[in-house]
Write an enzyme that holds these catalytic residues in place. Structure first.
Site, PDB file in Angstrom:
ATOM      1  N   CYS A   4      -2.222  -0.355   7.685  1.00  0.00           N
ATOM      2  CA  CYS A   4      -1.559   0.949   7.557  1.00  0.00           C
ATOM      3  C   CYS A   4      -1.779   1.806   8.796  1.00  0.00           C
ATOM      4  O   CYS A   4      -0.863   2.484   9.262  1.00  0.00           O
ATOM      5  CB  CYS A   4      -2.033   1.651   6.292  1.00  0.00           C
ATOM      6  SG  CYS A   4      -1.480   0.797   4.780  1.00  0.00           S
ATOM      7  N   HIS A  19       0.853  -1.185   0.000  1.00  0.00           N
ATOM      8  CA  HIS A  19       0.000   0.000   0.000  1.00  0.00           C
ATOM      9  C   HIS A  19       0.892   1.239   0.000  1.00  0.00           C
ATOM     10  O   HIS A  19       2.007   1.220   0.527  1.00  0.00           O
ATOM     11  CB  HIS A  19      -0.890   0.025   1.237  1.00  0.00           C
ATOM     12  CG  HIS A  19      -1.882  -1.094   1.277  1.00  0.00           C
ATOM     13  ND1 HIS A  19      -2.873  -1.153   2.238  1.00  0.00           N
ATOM     14  CD2 HIS A  19      -2.049  -2.195   0.501  1.00  0.00           C
ATOM     15  CE1 HIS A  19      -3.606  -2.235   2.042  1.00  0.00           C
ATOM     16  NE2 HIS A  19      -3.114  -2.890   0.998  1.00  0.00           N
ATOM     17  N   GLU A  71       0.855   3.991   1.740  1.00  0.00           N
ATOM     18  CA  GLU A  71       1.283   4.433   3.065  1.00  0.00           C
ATOM     19  C   GLU A  71       2.389   3.539   3.621  1.00  0.00           C
ATOM     20  O   GLU A  71       3.358   4.019   4.213  1.00  0.00           O
ATOM     21  CB  GLU A  71       0.129   4.400   4.083  1.00  0.00           C
ATOM     22  CG  GLU A  71      -1.146   5.053   3.663  1.00  0.00           C
ATOM     23  CD  GLU A  71      -2.152   4.089   3.071  1.00  0.00           C
ATOM     24  OE1 GLU A  71      -3.307   4.089   3.533  1.00  0.00           O
ATOM     25  OE2 GLU A  71      -1.793   3.330   2.150  1.00  0.00           O
ATOM     26  N   CYS A  76      -6.290   1.407   5.823  1.00  0.00           N
ATOM     27  CA  CYS A  76      -6.786   0.127   6.319  1.00  0.00           C
ATOM     28  C   CYS A  76      -6.186  -0.134   7.698  1.00  0.00           C
ATOM     29  O   CYS A  76      -5.368   0.644   8.203  1.00  0.00           O
ATOM     30  CB  CYS A  76      -6.401  -0.991   5.347  1.00  0.00           C
ATOM     31  SG  CYS A  76      -4.614  -1.333   5.330  1.00  0.00           S
TER      32      CYS A  76
END
Length: 149
Positions: free
Chosen positions: A86, A54, A56, A83
């Site tokens: 993260c 992801h 992040e 999410c």
């Protein structure tokens, strides 16, 4: 602050556009300290064949890998609500502020289905700012998934 948030979220949207050109889910992120962009990236789950890649996470991994242990003085801008994975990284890395655009009613862990960052069980609670350029951040995702159907 609103002007800075809009400007930095626009940079995160530019990363989301790059993701589209690489056939990745269009989520972009920008890490900022003292008004200066330190890192920027976008989702790379398909490129790296890694469901954990992801935007992040890639940014946090990179900044921590540079030798900076805690991110108290940093702000992370991301086009989609983080999410659980993260958001957990944001707690453990002691991120100062998270700013996100679109809410994620299916997997959002910063207010939509749960707010792990506000959970009093943890000893760090980043500042949260929501819905920055919400329409633009939502639209890029909606259009991407519509094109895939």
């Amino acid at each position: 602050m609103l002007e800075m948030d809009n400007l930095m979220m626009q940079c995160a949207l530019e990363e989301a556009d790059k993701a589209i050109s690489e056939d990745e889910i269009p989520i972009g992120a920008v890490l900022v300290k003292s008004g200066e962009i330190i890192l920027r990236d976008h989702n790379r789950t398909r490129q790296l064949q890694d469901p954990l890649a992801h935007a992040e996470k890639l940014i946090i991994d990179k900044i921590i890998g540079s030798g900076i242990k805690y991110l108290y003085d940093f702000t992370l801008y991301v086009t989609l609500e983080p999410c659980l994975m993260c958001a957990g990284m944001m707690i453990w890395s002691r991120l100062g502020t998270i700013v996100y655009g679109a809410r994620d009613p299916k997997a959002g862990a910063v207010g939509s289905i749960y707010n792990v960052l506000a959970d009093k069980s943890f000893n760090h609670h980043p500042v949260i700012r929501r819905d920055v350029l919400h329409t633009e951040c939502s639209e890029i995702l909606r259009a991407f998934f519509k094109s895939k159907r």
